[in-house]
Design an enzyme around this catalytic site. Structure first.
Site, PDB file in Angstrom:
ATOM      1  N   CYS A 120     -10.660  -3.472  10.403  1.00  0.00           N
ATOM      2  CA  CYS A 120      -9.756  -3.954   9.347  1.00  0.00           C
ATOM      3  C   CYS A 120     -10.009  -3.111   8.096  1.00  0.00           C
ATOM      4  O   CYS A 120     -10.571  -2.010   8.199  1.00  0.00           O
ATOM      5  CB  CYS A 120      -9.940  -5.452   9.097  1.00  0.00           C
ATOM      6  SG  CYS A 120     -11.570  -5.926   8.482  1.00  0.00           S
ATOM      7  N   ARG A 134     -11.507 -10.030   8.498  1.00  0.00           N
ATOM      8  CA  ARG A 134     -10.872 -10.140   9.822  1.00  0.00           C
ATOM      9  C   ARG A 134     -11.692  -9.534  10.955  1.00  0.00           C
ATOM     10  O   ARG A 134     -11.907 -10.179  11.985  1.00  0.00           O
ATOM     11  CB  ARG A 134      -9.478  -9.470   9.785  1.00  0.00           C
ATOM     12  CG  ARG A 134      -8.482 -10.192   8.921  1.00  0.00           C
ATOM     13  CD  ARG A 134      -7.264  -9.340   8.610  1.00  0.00           C
ATOM     14  NE  ARG A 134      -7.604  -8.229   7.734  1.00  0.00           N
ATOM     15  CZ  ARG A 134      -6.767  -7.291   7.337  1.00  0.00           C
ATOM     16  NH1 ARG A 134      -5.515  -7.310   7.763  1.00  0.00           N
ATOM     17  NH2 ARG A 134      -7.166  -6.342   6.530  1.00  0.00           N
ATOM     18  N   ASP A 145      -3.953 -10.299   6.001  1.00  0.00           N
ATOM     19  CA  ASP A 145      -5.189 -10.126   5.233  1.00  0.00           C
ATOM     20  C   ASP A 145      -5.436 -11.409   4.434  1.00  0.00           C
ATOM     21  O   ASP A 145      -4.648 -11.752   3.560  1.00  0.00           O
ATOM     22  CB  ASP A 145      -4.998  -8.930   4.293  1.00  0.00           C
ATOM     23  CG  ASP A 145      -6.228  -8.646   3.456  1.00  0.00           C
ATOM     24  OD1 ASP A 145      -7.146  -9.486   3.445  1.00  0.00           O
ATOM     25  OD2 ASP A 145      -6.261  -7.589   2.824  1.00  0.00           O
TER      26      ASP A 145
END
Ligand code: 4NP
Length: 149
Positions: free
Chosen positions: A8, A14, A122
């Site tokens: 990420c 994440r 996100d």
């Protein structure tokens, strides 16, 4: 040994979740899972406390992970490289040296038919609900990944 890398932006929200979730679904003698970020902001840090908390809620301990940046050497180390979003995907592909490197890279949600070409949102600037949503998406897709590798 299959080697899977989750990527990420910051490697604190994440991809640490994706690493912990997939690791929990596979045999560690057969599959190695790691994660990295495309940005250098958080190198050396533990995951965001909101990711640590949502993982703990579902019985996973991810708090000992440390953020690192993706490097071109990761193409040599890993068989599959999963990007959380388009921006991560494009960054990783921009570093690919040849087709062999490029073929290792996929958007993680493309492993599920109903999520084609979508991004894992996100959650950094939102609240804990965003982390819960990310957890559930990654849990579904990591179940599918664990069955195919
Ligand atoms: P991640 O989330 O890419 O899922 O780890 C983010 C973490 C940090 C920032 C952005 C996204 N940041 O701008 O610092």
């Amino acid at each position: 040994m299959q080697k899977v890398l989750m990527v990420c932006l910051g490697n604190i929200c994440r991809s640490p979740l994706a690493e912990g979730i997939l690791q929990s679904k596979v045999n560690s003698d057969e599959v190695f899972v790691d994660s990295a970020g495309t940005a250098a902001y958080h190198i050396g840090k533990h995951p965001d406390v909101r990711s640590i908390d949502v993982a703990a809620k579902y019985g996973l301990n991810i708090k000992n992970q440390r953020a690192r940046k993706f490097t071109v050497k990761d193409f040599d180390q890993f068989d599959r490289i999963y990007a959380m979003d388009d921006s991560n995907y494009n960054y990783i592909l921009s570093l690919a040296r040849d087709d062999k490197d490029a073929q290792k890279v996929q958007l993680i949600l493309n492993e599920r038919d109903s999520y084609q070409n979508q991004s894992v949102p996100d959650p950094y600037y939102g609240g804990s609900l965003g982390f819960e949503k990310v957890y559930k998406m990654l849990d579904e897709v990591c179940t599918l990944i664990s069955k195919k590798i």
